[in-house]
Design an enzyme around this catalytic site. Structure first.
Site, PDB file in Angstrom:
ATOM      1  N   SER A  69       0.902  -1.274  -0.088  1.00  0.00           N
ATOM      2  CA  SER A  69       0.050   0.200  -0.027  1.00  0.00           C
ATOM      3  C   SER A  69       0.877   1.393  -0.025  1.00  0.00           C
ATOM      4  O   SER A  69       0.309   2.278  -0.582  1.00  0.00           O
ATOM      5  CB  SER A  69      -0.969   0.119   0.942  1.00  0.00           C
ATOM      6  OG  SER A  69      -0.127  -0.100   2.276  1.00  0.00           O
ATOM      7  N   GLY A 129      -0.415   5.320  -6.935  1.00  0.00           N
ATOM      8  CA  GLY A 129      -1.767   5.475  -6.275  1.00  0.00           C
ATOM      9  C   GLY A 129      -1.941   5.007  -5.030  1.00  0.00           C
ATOM     10  O   GLY A 129      -1.781   3.768  -4.689  1.00  0.00           O
ATOM     11  N   GLY A 166      -5.112   5.757  -2.189  1.00  0.00           N
ATOM     12  CA  GLY A 166      -6.313   6.350  -1.490  1.00  0.00           C
ATOM     13  C   GLY A 166      -7.233   6.983  -2.506  1.00  0.00           C
ATOM     14  O   GLY A 166      -8.296   7.556  -2.037  1.00  0.00           O
ATOM     15  N   GLY A 171      -9.292   5.422  -4.811  1.00  0.00           N
ATOM     16  CA  GLY A 171     -10.431   4.674  -5.259  1.00  0.00           C
ATOM     17  C   GLY A 171     -11.295   4.267  -4.350  1.00  0.00           C
ATOM     18  O   GLY A 171     -11.141   4.463  -3.160  1.00  0.00           O
ATOM     19  N   CYS A 174     -10.599   1.641  -1.921  1.00  0.00           N
ATOM     20  CA  CYS A 174      -9.026   1.474  -1.386  1.00  0.00           C
ATOM     21  C   CYS A 174      -9.146   1.854   0.025  1.00  0.00           C
ATOM     22  O   CYS A 174      -9.745   2.846   0.339  1.00  0.00           O
ATOM     23  CB  CYS A 174      -8.224   2.678  -1.961  1.00  0.00           C
ATOM     24  SG  CYS A 174      -6.534   2.867  -1.283  1.00  0.00           S
TER      25      CYS A 174
END
Length: 375
Positions: free
Chosen positions: A263, A310, A312, A314, A317
């Site tokens: 992440s 990327g 946070g 979506g 997410c």
């Protein structure tokens, strides 16, 4: 140390494309969607190029062997999720690599003393209806015959019936000699109206099987993403903990590319993982996720062949909720795109992709997750 950015953090939904003039040259046959996947030197060809600019997220609910096969057949690439045992992930990679190939090493083999029950059980296990019968039951033994669904009837033949009593014996098989080309093998298949052509050496030992369906499938899927051996390409996700055990198993299984899945990829642990892989294996490996210039440059300089962007942005997410970090996807891509232009003053490539799990595993959109390809 925390930083407060004064600029607005924007998502892709805040942007629209302005259409340009559509001319008579704007036809499907003039469109090339092929995209470099990994970094490469100027004036050299990219060693891993996608036929369509789509890859799948490294998620358990998304990227299994089924999606990997479907996506590779369309020209994209899937990364098998790593949140499972090493053995299961490697097995998924093997399934993709074995799904289609010009010359297939048989993994469904029995002996003449096997029974119809053995045939049915093996067919249920592998999903393959063509079974090679060899003297020792291996893929490299002396070929004695073949068994297909045309050789038996479950409703009438007893389950203890010996394979030698219903197989098609070698004397009645049309075979190809080891060393022939795939084109020559296909000519034999079409000339003799075969579904399968065994490839044997001078001692009658089995080496490969060539299937008619592979030829038909390729004609129906001209953009298939294939390796030099005509096998579908597939990637796999790894972590920064058991990579010394996981990577060797994946490489042995035939994986085409790796990606460190995290992440938050702006981490020294990812650098250590990259160092190990680059020192021991000749395979393309990406890293991520990052959302700013510093994170991108760190992984690029550490040797990543591509960097994933990327955190946070979506709707699915949870990183921003669990760790309180993230950034608007559009802003992250714009900042990284500016940074990558200055790496060694060489041209670079940016590739955006997204995947939505709501519409099942094969619906992929260019929105929430992005890949930056560096060169």
């Amino acid at each position: 140390m925390a930083y407060i950015y004064n600029d607005v953090s924007r998502t892709f939904s805040e942007y629209l494309l302005i259409p340009n003039l559509t001319t008579e040259k704007c036809t499907p046959d003039n469109i090339d969607l092929s995209t470099p996947m990994v970094k490469f030197k100027k004036d050299e060809n990219c060693s891993l190029k996608l036929n369509i600019p789509i890859v799948s997220a490294i998620m358990q609910s998304v990227s299994n062997d089924t999606l990997a096969i479907a996506l590779a057949r369309c020209g994209g690439l899937s990364f098998i999720y790593g949140s499972q045992s090493i053995e299961k992930q490697a097995d998924m990679v093997k399934k993709v690599k074995k799904y289609k190939s010009g010359f297939v090493v048989s993994d469904s083999n029995l002996t003449i003393d096997s029974t119809l029950k053995d045939v049915i059980d093996l067919k249920s296990k592998t999903g393959h209806s063509t079974i090679a019968i060899t003297d020792d039951g291996t893929s490299s033994g002396k070929l004695l015959g073949l068994v297909t669904t045309r050789d038996y009837r479950i409703s009438r033949d007893p389950l203890d019936k010996k394979v030698k009593d219903f197989m098609t014996p070698f004397s009645k098989l049309v075979v190809g000699k080891l060393g022939i080309s795939l084109s020559e093998a296909n000519d034999i298949i079409w000339g003799h109206k075969l579904n399968c052509l065994p490839i044997v050496d001078d001692e009658q030992r089995l080496h490969y099987l060539v299937f008619r369906k592979d030829y038909d499938d390729h004609k129906q899927n001209p953009y298939e993403l294939l390796d030099s051996n005509k096998r579908l390409r597939v990637g796999a996700g790894i972590n920064t903990r058991d990579y010394k055990e996981r990577v060797p198993a994946l490489v042995e299984a035939g994986v085409d590319a790796l990606c460190i899945d995290s992440s938050d990829g702006f981490s020294v642990w990812q650098k250590y993982t990259l160092d190990y892989i680059k020192s021991n294996y000749d395979i393309k490996v990406g890293a991520g996720n990052v959302v700013d210039r510093e994170g991108f440059l760190y992984l690029a300089e550490a040797g990543a062949d591509f960097v994933k962007i990327g955190i946070g942005g979506g709707s699915i997410c949870i990183t921003r909720e669990q760790k309180g970090i993230g950034r608007g996807q559009a802003t992250a891509v714009i900042e990284v795109a500016k940074a990558r232009m200055n790496i060694l003053k060489k041209p670079v490539y940016i590739f955006l992709y997204a995947l939505t799990a709501v519409l099942f595993t094969i619906i992929i959109l260019f929105w929430h997750w992005q890949w930056v390809l560096i060169s």
